[in-house]
Design a protein around this motif. Sequence first.
Motif: not given
Length: 338
Positions: A176-177, A188-193, A197-198, A204-205
């Motif tokens: 969430s940041s 080298g992992m996936g990202l879930s934003f 939460i935010n 941008e993240a």
Amino acid sequence: MNTNNIRLSVLDQSPIRKGVTAEQAIQETIALAKHTDQLGYTRFWVSEHHNTGSLAGSTPEVLLAYLASQTKNIRIGSGGVMMPNHSALKVAENFRMLEALAPGRIDLGMGRAPGTDRITASMLNPSNQFREQDFIEQLYELNNYFHDRGDPGTPQLKIRAIPQVQTVPDMWLLSSSGQSGLFAAHFGMGLSFAHFINPFGGPEAVAMYRDKFQPSADKATAQANVAIFVFCSEDKEKIRQHQALMDYRFNQFEKGGGLSPVSYDDIKDVEYSAAEMDRIKYNRARVIAGTPSEIKLKLTWLAEDYKVDEIIAITITEDFEDRLNSYSLLAEQFGLRD
């Protein structure tokens, strides 16, 4: 990203509705997993929360084993395992077992928050120091366990995560940041934003994550999605009441009052201060609610803003049928069954 072909997924927290038991809430999660599997959703994640009367999901690694047996095509995963509460070895063994049960269908989503208050977190893991470096070391250790390797001269070189299986869960970091996005890029992992939460700073993240991404043995290219509260209905009065309930829940949580199950009738006459109204305005950015055509437009805008082609929908409703129906309407709008 190709937002003309948006994939939809689910994050379910096993919410306990007013008048419903925790056992019933878990059965509703199971029914929702089956329902969204049939509808063509990409993945179904369950969460880890502790010491709360409103959410029944505390042990995703246990629930996922059953969900995998009750579904056929949808990916099953954690959204997420809260790493400060666990040892890296135990997480590796839990998810290797899940891979043995459902090879190639398991997602390991991880968070660096405890998913509860500090006192409860200290009971879950008395040695927890809440240090960022501990989280980074856990990610190193997980990679080593999943690939049966260790650093020379360390005890981990002699330890294997059992069962030893041929496949590795798809690993994601929840954020969430911007900080966890940098960790996801490094490993080298996936990202879930977690837009739910935010609601600010997410695009941008994700952009920074893509820019810094380093290919890994498990993921050659960056992969990101965005999670948001969603409610879809053809009944505008239900949409209005849903928004009012979400306003109330966010307000209670921020005031430190906890989250107890409530109905619309319980909160319909609540009056808010000017300061509370400011927070309500802020928190409404965490939710997309509307009719089917409105929802498709808003979610498409969200995907374009984040430059992702996958949205994870979290839906909490007063009536379980409304929850099922919301996911059905979303599936129709995005042509998941075409």
